[in-house]
Design an enzyme around this catalytic site. Structure first.
Site, PDB file in Angstrom:
ATOM      1  N   LYS A 205       0.857  -1.188   0.000  1.00  0.00           N
ATOM      2  CA  LYS A 205       0.000   0.000   0.000  1.00  0.00           C
ATOM      3  C   LYS A 205       0.891   1.236   0.000  1.00  0.00           C
ATOM      4  CE  LYS A 205      -3.647   2.330   2.498  1.00  0.00           C
ATOM      5  NZ  LYS A 205      -4.659   2.202   3.542  1.00  0.00           N
ATOM      6  N   LYS A 260      -2.113  -1.388  -3.897  1.00  0.00           N
ATOM      7  CA  LYS A 260      -2.991  -0.234  -3.839  1.00  0.00           C
ATOM      8  C   LYS A 260      -2.190   1.045  -3.873  1.00  0.00           C
ATOM      9  CE  LYS A 260      -6.248   1.569  -0.567  1.00  0.00           C
ATOM     10  NZ  LYS A 260      -6.581   1.545   0.811  1.00  0.00           N
TER      11      LYS A 260
HETATM   12  C1  PBG Z   1      -7.431   3.399   5.370  1.00  0.00           C
HETATM   13  C2  PBG Z   1      -7.755   3.144   3.956  1.00  0.00           C
HETATM   14  C3  PBG Z   1      -7.568   4.039   2.901  1.00  0.00           C
HETATM   15  C4  PBG Z   1      -8.127   3.453   1.775  1.00  0.00           C
HETATM   16  C5  PBG Z   1      -8.618   2.198   2.156  1.00  0.00           C
HETATM   17  N1  PBG Z   1      -8.366   2.010   3.513  1.00  0.00           N
HETATM   18  C6  PBG Z   1      -7.035   5.423   2.869  1.00  0.00           C
HETATM   19  C7  PBG Z   1      -5.743   5.750   3.468  1.00  0.00           C
HETATM   20  O1  PBG Z   1      -4.870   4.904   3.665  1.00  0.00           O
HETATM   21  O2  PBG Z   1      -5.591   6.926   3.762  1.00  0.00           O
HETATM   22  C8  PBG Z   1      -8.184   4.119   0.427  1.00  0.00           C
HETATM   23  C9  PBG Z   1      -9.198   3.640  -0.525  1.00  0.00           C
HETATM   24  C10 PBG Z   1      -9.519   4.564  -1.641  1.00  0.00           C
HETATM   25  O3  PBG Z   1      -8.883   5.618  -1.840  1.00  0.00           O
HETATM   26  O4  PBG Z   1     -10.449   4.244  -2.379  1.00  0.00           O
HETATM   27  N2  PBG Z   1      -6.596   2.609   6.041  1.00  0.00           N
END
Ligand code: PBG
Length: 338
Positions: A205, A260
């Site tokens: 991520k 992601k």
């Molecule tokens: C939080 C989380 C995030 C997303 C999914 N879980 C945002 C972040 O890490 O700030 C992002 C998903 C999206 O942008 O569609 N842990």
């Protein structure tokens, strides 16, 4: 024929357009397909009754009260979508420094899990394990002296994961990027009757600007106030490091891993899915979804075609499944007779 041993026949013996000349032959030689079973629908939850609240920065995406989330889950199941992912927009009065609402067994997300599993038992329910919807500072972990603490955060993430599993969630998905959390969560689930609870680790991520609209949807952007998450989320410059993240998570007991964002990181999806046998998922995140939606709304391209092509690209790169806010629209288009 292997590429190295023989050279391909030259034109005109080889004409690559022969296999493109009609729909039937294109279908026959197609390498990759997109099906409703490839999709996961993320849903935003809000407290209330028959409430549908638009998320300004995500066209056509609403926060739903539990009753409407149940209806949407049923619609997704009917379309052949195997799973949904729940994200609560938590009332600001419940956000605290330590995010304790994350392990409240009667939280919005726990009540939603129970209602959805009771009404639509055949759909898989995935819940995020991370503190950001619940903390007053908007970070995914505990904050002390401006630092996000690792080991202390892992301890409370375990409480959150157990609370979600107890509510009936099928897959816990740690999206926090703390080191070591997958192993500690697995070890806590196992002896407590949750040996079958799956772990989908957000392993690769990245600290991305494309999460902006999501943070509006769950209300963490205001709390973050411009702070970023680069001390725990990955540096967008790195790909080899994603292999290390995934390797550790597999050893710790992750059943599936996630990359992601998606489209700007197709190389990472390819790299991981060709390096490990673990199912690799990808998230077409909020910013990607918003870009494609706004482009289509402005007449730049056809909306359905844009989503189909982008999601097929995830499959081609090696993703086993894709989280997308367009899942209902895409599954509908895929099930319509062409
Ligand atoms: C939080 C989380 C995030 C997303 C999914 N879980 C945002 C972040 O890490 O700030 C992002 C998903 C999206 O942008 O569609 N842990």
């Amino acid at each position: 024929m292997s590429r190295s041993s023989e050279s391909p026949a030259a034109y005109p013996a080889t004409r690559l357009r022969r296999t493109r000349q009609a729909p039937w032959i294109r279908r026959l030689v197609r390498e990759t397909t997109l099906q409703p079973s490839d999709l996961v629908l993320p849903l935003f939850l809000v407290e209330g009754d028959s409430l549908r609240e638009p998320v300004g920065t995500l066209p056509r995406v609403d926060r739903l009260s539990i009753d409407l989330a149940v209806e949407t889950a049923a619609q997704a199941a009917n379309l052949g979508i195997p799973a949904i992912a729940l994200f609560p927009a938590v009332e600001s009065a419940l956000k605290t420094e330590d995010g304790a609402e994350a392990w409240n067994p009667d939280s919005l997300v726990c009540r939603a899990v129970r209602a959805i599993k009771a009404a639509v038992p055949d759909i898989g329910v995935i819940c995020d394990v991370a503190l950001d919807p619940y903390t007053s500072h908007g970070h995914d972990g505990l904050l002390r002296g401006g630092k996000v603490l690792n080991d202390e955060t892992v301890e409370v993430l375990v409480k959150q994961a157990l609370t979600l599993a107890t509510a009936g969630c099928d897959i816990v998905a740690p999206s926090d990027m703390m080191d070591g959390r997958v192993g500690v969560i697995r070890a806590a689930l196992e002896p407590r009757g949750f040996a079958d609870t799956l772990i989908l680790s957000y392993a690769a991520k990245y600290a991305s600007c494309f999460y902006g609209p999501f943070r509006d949807a769950v209300g963490s952007s205001r709390a973050l106030g411009g702070a970023d998450k680069s001390t725990y989320q990955m540096d967008p410059a790195n790909a080899a490091e994603a292999l290390r993240e995934v390797e550790l998570d597999i050893v710790e007991g992750a059943d599936m891993v996630m990359v992601k964002p998606g489209m700007p990181y197709l190389d990472v999806i390819h790299y991981l899915s060709h390096s490990y046998d673990v199912p690799v998922f990808a998230y077409q995140v909020s910013g990607e979804y918003a870009m494609l939606s706004l482009g289509a709304d402005n007449g730049l391209f056809d909306r359905t075609a844009a989503f189909m092509e982008s999601l097929l690209a995830f499959k081609r790169a090696g993703a086993r499944g894709i989280f997308t806010y367009a899942a209902i629209d895409v599954a509908t288009a895929l099930t319509e007779p062409s």
